[in-house]
Scaffold this motif. Structure first.
Motif, mmCIF file in Angstrom:
data_model
loop_
_atom_site.group_PDB
_atom_site.id
_atom_site.type_symbol
_atom_site.label_atom_id
_atom_site.label_comp_id
_atom_site.label_asym_id
_atom_site.label_seq_id
_atom_site.Cartn_x
_atom_site.Cartn_y
_atom_site.Cartn_z
ATOM 1 N N HIS A 1 0.848 -1.195 0.000
ATOM 2 C CA HIS A 1 0.000 0.000 0.000
ATOM 3 C C HIS A 1 0.881 1.242 0.000
ATOM 4 O O HIS A 1 1.664 1.463 0.923
ATOM 5 C CB HIS A 1 -0.922 -0.014 1.220
ATOM 6 N N ASN A 2 0.742 2.037 -1.053
ATOM 7 C CA ASN A 2 1.613 3.183 -1.253
ATOM 8 C C ASN A 2 0.802 4.469 -1.342
ATOM 9 O O ASN A 2 -0.349 4.454 -1.781
ATOM 10 C CB ASN A 2 2.420 2.997 -2.544
ATOM 11 N N ALA A 3 1.416 5.573 -0.954
ATOM 12 C CA ALA A 3 0.732 6.868 -1.030
ATOM 13 C C ALA A 3 0.612 7.350 -2.467
ATOM 14 O O ALA A 3 -0.398 7.930 -2.870
ATOM 15 C CB ALA A 3 1.470 7.898 -0.188
ATOM 16 N N ILE A 4 1.649 7.124 -3.248
ATOM 17 C CA ILE A 4 1.665 7.563 -4.641
ATOM 18 C C ILE A 4 2.718 6.760 -5.390
ATOM 19 O O ILE A 4 3.699 6.294 -4.803
ATOM 20 C CB ILE A 4 1.974 9.077 -4.735
ATOM 21 N N ILE A 5 2.515 6.573 -6.694
ATOM 22 C CA ILE A 5 3.516 5.911 -7.533
ATOM 23 C C ILE A 5 3.740 6.707 -8.814
ATOM 24 O O ILE A 5 4.844 7.157 -9.096
ATOM 25 C CB ILE A 5 3.106 4.462 -7.882
ATOM 26 N N GLU A 6 2.683 6.883 -9.579
ATOM 27 C CA GLU A 6 2.803 7.533 -10.886
ATOM 28 C C GLU A 6 3.397 8.939 -10.760
ATOM 29 O O GLU A 6 2.954 9.745 -9.937
ATOM 30 C CB GLU A 6 1.438 7.614 -11.558
ATOM 31 N N GLY A 7 4.411 9.206 -11.581
ATOM 32 C CA GLY A 7 5.044 10.517 -11.579
ATOM 33 C C GLY A 7 6.079 10.706 -10.495
ATOM 34 O O GLY A 7 6.698 11.772 -10.402
ATOM 35 N N ASN A 8 6.295 9.686 -9.667
ATOM 36 C CA ASN A 8 7.268 9.779 -8.587
ATOM 37 C C ASN A 8 8.314 8.685 -8.774
ATOM 38 O O ASN A 8 8.063 7.528 -8.444
ATOM 39 C CB ASN A 8 6.555 9.623 -7.230
ATOM 40 N N PRO A 9 9.503 9.026 -9.311
ATOM 41 C CA PRO A 9 10.516 8.003 -9.610
ATOM 42 C C PRO A 9 10.907 7.167 -8.395
ATOM 43 O O PRO A 9 11.160 5.969 -8.519
ATOM 44 C CB PRO A 9 11.709 8.821 -10.126
ATOM 45 N N TYR A 10 10.953 7.802 -7.225
ATOM 46 C CA TYR A 10 11.305 7.067 -6.011
ATOM 47 C C TYR A 10 10.288 5.966 -5.750
ATOM 48 O O TYR A 10 10.641 4.816 -5.451
ATOM 49 C CB TYR A 10 11.360 8.032 -4.820
ATOM 50 N N ARG A 11 9.005 6.292 -5.867
ATOM 51 C CA ARG A 11 7.948 5.329 -5.577
ATOM 52 C C ARG A 11 7.863 4.238 -6.633
ATOM 53 O O ARG A 11 7.525 3.091 -6.331
ATOM 54 C CB ARG A 11 6.607 6.047 -5.448
ATOM 55 N N VAL A 12 8.170 4.592 -7.873
ATOM 56 C CA VAL A 12 8.209 3.582 -8.927
ATOM 57 C C VAL A 12 9.284 2.544 -8.606
ATOM 58 O O VAL A 12 9.061 1.332 -8.680
ATOM 59 C CB VAL A 12 8.476 4.234 -10.303
ATOM 60 N N ARG A 13 10.458 3.034 -8.221
ATOM 61 C CA ARG A 13 11.559 2.123 -7.875
ATOM 62 C C ARG A 13 11.239 1.347 -6.603
ATOM 63 O O ARG A 13 11.574 0.168 -6.486
ATOM 64 C CB ARG A 13 12.847 2.933 -7.707
ATOM 65 N N TYR A 14 10.599 1.990 -5.646
ATOM 66 C CA TYR A 14 10.196 1.337 -4.399
ATOM 67 C C TYR A 14 9.368 0.089 -4.693
ATOM 68 O O TYR A 14 9.622 -0.993 -4.147
ATOM 69 C CB TYR A 14 9.399 2.351 -3.577
ATOM 70 N N GLU A 15 8.376 0.220 -5.551
ATOM 71 C CA GLU A 15 7.519 -0.920 -5.894
ATOM 72 C C GLU A 15 8.279 -1.965 -6.705
ATOM 73 O O GLU A 15 8.095 -3.171 -6.506
ATOM 74 C CB GLU A 15 6.281 -0.444 -6.656
ATOM 75 N N ALA A 16 9.133 -1.511 -7.613
ATOM 76 C CA ALA A 16 9.915 -2.458 -8.412
ATOM 77 C C ALA A 16 10.850 -3.283 -7.531
ATOM 78 O O ALA A 16 11.019 -4.495 -7.736
ATOM 79 C CB ALA A 16 10.721 -1.703 -9.473
ATOM 80 N N ASP A 17 11.449 -2.642 -6.530
ATOM 81 C CA ASP A 17 12.346 -3.358 -5.621
ATOM 82 C C ASP A 17 11.582 -4.391 -4.790
ATOM 83 O O ASP A 17 12.077 -5.496 -4.537
ATOM 84 C CB ASP A 17 13.062 -2.371 -4.701
ATOM 85 N N ILE A 18 10.370 -4.035 -4.360
ATOM 86 C CA ILE A 18 9.549 -4.997 -3.621
ATOM 87 C C ILE A 18 9.246 -6.211 -4.485
ATOM 88 O O ILE A 18 9.334 -7.362 -4.019
ATOM 89 C CB ILE A 18 8.238 -4.335 -3.137
ATOM 90 N N GLN A 19 8.919 -5.981 -5.745
ATOM 91 C CA GLN A 19 8.623 -7.101 -6.649
ATOM 92 C C GLN A 19 9.846 -7.996 -6.828
ATOM 93 O O GLN A 19 9.725 -9.224 -6.848
ATOM 94 C CB GLN A 19 8.159 -6.563 -7.999
ATOM 95 N N GLU A 20 11.023 -7.385 -6.954
ATOM 96 C CA GLU A 20 12.246 -8.180 -7.113
ATOM 97 C C GLU A 20 12.525 -9.004 -5.854
ATOM 98 O O GLU A 20 12.920 -10.174 -5.934
ATOM 99 C CB GLU A 20 13.431 -7.268 -7.425
ATOM 100 N N ALA A 21 12.337 -8.396 -4.693
ATOM 101 C CA ALA A 21 12.564 -9.119 -3.447
ATOM 102 C C ALA A 21 11.558 -10.249 -3.275
ATOM 103 O O ALA A 21 11.890 -11.328 -2.767
ATOM 104 C CB ALA A 21 12.487 -8.149 -2.259
ATOM 105 N N ALA A 22 10.320 -10.009 -3.698
ATOM 106 C CA ALA A 22 9.295 -11.061 -3.630
ATOM 107 C C ALA A 22 9.683 -12.242 -4.504
ATOM 108 O O ALA A 22 9.547 -13.404 -4.106
ATOM 109 C CB ALA A 22 7.945 -10.493 -4.048
ATOM 110 N N ALA A 23 10.192 -11.950 -5.700
ATOM 111 C CA ALA A 23 10.626 -13.024 -6.604
ATOM 112 C C ALA A 23 11.823 -13.775 -6.028
ATOM 113 O O ALA A 23 11.927 -15.004 -6.141
ATOM 114 C CB ALA A 23 10.964 -12.441 -7.973
ATOM 115 N N ALA A 24 12.732 -13.047 -5.374
ATOM 116 C CA ALA A 24 13.935 -13.669 -4.794
ATOM 117 C C ALA A 24 13.600 -14.601 -3.643
ATOM 118 O O ALA A 24 14.398 -15.489 -3.302
ATOM 119 C CB ALA A 24 14.906 -12.589 -4.323
ATOM 120 N N ALA A 25 12.426 -14.442 -3.045
ATOM 121 C CA ALA A 25 12.033 -15.312 -1.934
ATOM 122 C C ALA A 25 11.873 -16.760 -2.371
ATOM 123 O O ALA A 25 11.838 -17.672 -1.527
ATOM 124 C CB ALA A 25 10.724 -14.801 -1.316
ATOM 125 N N ALA A 26 11.791 -16.990 -3.676
ATOM 126 C CA ALA A 26 11.705 -18.359 -4.186
ATOM 127 C C ALA A 26 12.918 -19.187 -3.781
ATOM 128 O O ALA A 26 12.829 -20.412 -3.632
ATOM 129 C CB ALA A 26 11.567 -18.339 -5.713
#
Length: 367
Positions: A47-72
């Motif tokens: 759950h994020n406050a904002i993503i679109e138009g905010n490079p930090y938040r875009v990367r924040y979500e991308a990093d979470i997805q990568e970490a989720a995949a690495a949990a395999a």
């Protein structure tokens, strides 16, 4: 006949109990410390406050997805869903409530407000959900919830301390903060103020907030330059490249110091600006978007049955763990290959990022 049916039913029930009591194979338990069966199919809600138009938040979500995949690698299959409130606290509350009702196993929240979610957090915990606040902290002391953030206080303090060393006691600086009322900004400003006090810097001008908006940061800087205000350096809560764009547009002479920021564009600009001689000192400090991924790995360790170490909290009263910045550069690093390679290897709008792996979190923070 009835006796026969009763025996059959008893046998079926016995077999069912045995099946329910069977433990998953060791590989499927994701290394549970106590030997208990661990759920390996997990649903993650970010759950994020904002993503679109905010490079930090875009990367924040991308990093979470990568970490989720690495949990395999630990036998965990983590599915991911993202929810954005657009800075609306009521929307965020409803979205979190929906995630609880939909049976998510882990809920990561970048809270819009530092308080007001106690009943929802308690509902999630009663449902057996691992609930963690990531990046911005939740400051209510009436609920037992884990906060994982970058050490925003140190980001401000280290920047102001270095500025004081570069500019000297009595030097004049302007202070451009981020979003008023945001917990990350509050902690960061406390650090700035302490560093300013210790080094004898003098803050001039008004109270400025760019709200992590590059357009607004440039506009504020343009207004300051047009006002004729005299100062030696700029303390800014990121968006430094936008402030410097105002200098370029006005053809004004650069200040002696600006910091902090952590984007590829800012680092590349510092290399180019100081290529032939020292034009301006600066501070690069990492405020990694990967803090969300680190927070996820705290949650995964908890799901695997691990317990946090005693006295692990940086701010015990709100169960907050502040992760220190791992990357720092100044003018003295202009010839540093690590700085040059990092700067040139980043997209202009990207920020320095990294996160703690499941194993790193386990080694440093869990028993």
């Amino acid at each position: 006949m009835k006796k026969f049916l009763a025996l059959v039913l008893a046998l079926i029930m016995a077999l069912a109990l045995v099946a329910c009591g069977e433990k998953a194979p060791v590989d499927d338990q994701a290394g549970a410390d106590d030997g208990a069966e661990v759920k390996t199919e997990l649903k993650l809600a970010s759950h994020n406050a904002i993503i679109e138009g905010n490079p930090y938040r875009v990367r924040y979500e991308a990093d979470i997805q990568e970490a989720a995949a690495a949990a395999a690698d630990h036998g965990l299959n983590v599915s991911y869903a993202s929810f954005v409130s657009n800075w609306d606290a009521a929307t965020e509350s409803q979205q979190i409530e929906n995630s609880i009702n939909e049976g998510y196993d882990i809920i990561l929240v970048n809270p819009v407000s530092a308080t007001g979610l106690d009943p929802i957090i308690e509902k999630a915990q009663e449902a057996g959900i691992v609930y963690i606040n990531a990046d911005c902290v939740y400051t209510s002391t009436d609920v037992n919830v884990l906060n994982i953030s970058a050490d925003q206080y140190l980001l401000g303090y280290d920047t102001a301390k270095y500025a004081g060393e570069v500019l000297g006691e009595g030097a004049k600086v302007i202070m451009i903060a981020a979003l008023d009322g945001n917990s990350a900004n509050t902690d960061r400003q406390a650090g700035f103020e302490k560093g300013i006090e210790e080094t004898g810097l003098v803050v001039v001008g008004g109270q400025y907030n760019h709200d992590w908006d590059a357009v607004k940061a440039q506009q504020i800087m343009t207004e300051i330059l047009n006002s004729g205000l005299e100062f030696d350096g700029i303390l800014i809560s990121q968006c430094a490249e936008a402030a410097l764009a105002a200098y370029d547009a006005a053809g004004a002479e650069y200040p002696k110091f600006i910091g902090f920021n952590d984007t590829g564009e800012f680092m590349q600009r510092m290399l180019t600006l100081n290529a032939d001689e020292k034009k301006m000192d600066f501070m690069v400090l990492s405020n990694p978007p990967g803090v969300g991924a680190s927070a996820l790995n705290f949650g995964l360790n908890m799901i695997m049955g691990k317990e946090l170490k005693d006295d692990v909290y940086t701010v015990p009263e709100i169960h907050s763990i502040r992760l220190p910045s791992k990357v720092a550069f100044t003018y003295d690093d202009i010839g540093n290959a690590e700085f040059v390679d990092m700067a040139n290897g980043m997209a202009p709008g990207d920020a320095i990022t990294y996160w703690l792996t499941i194993d790193e979190v386990a080694a440093e923070y869990f028993k």
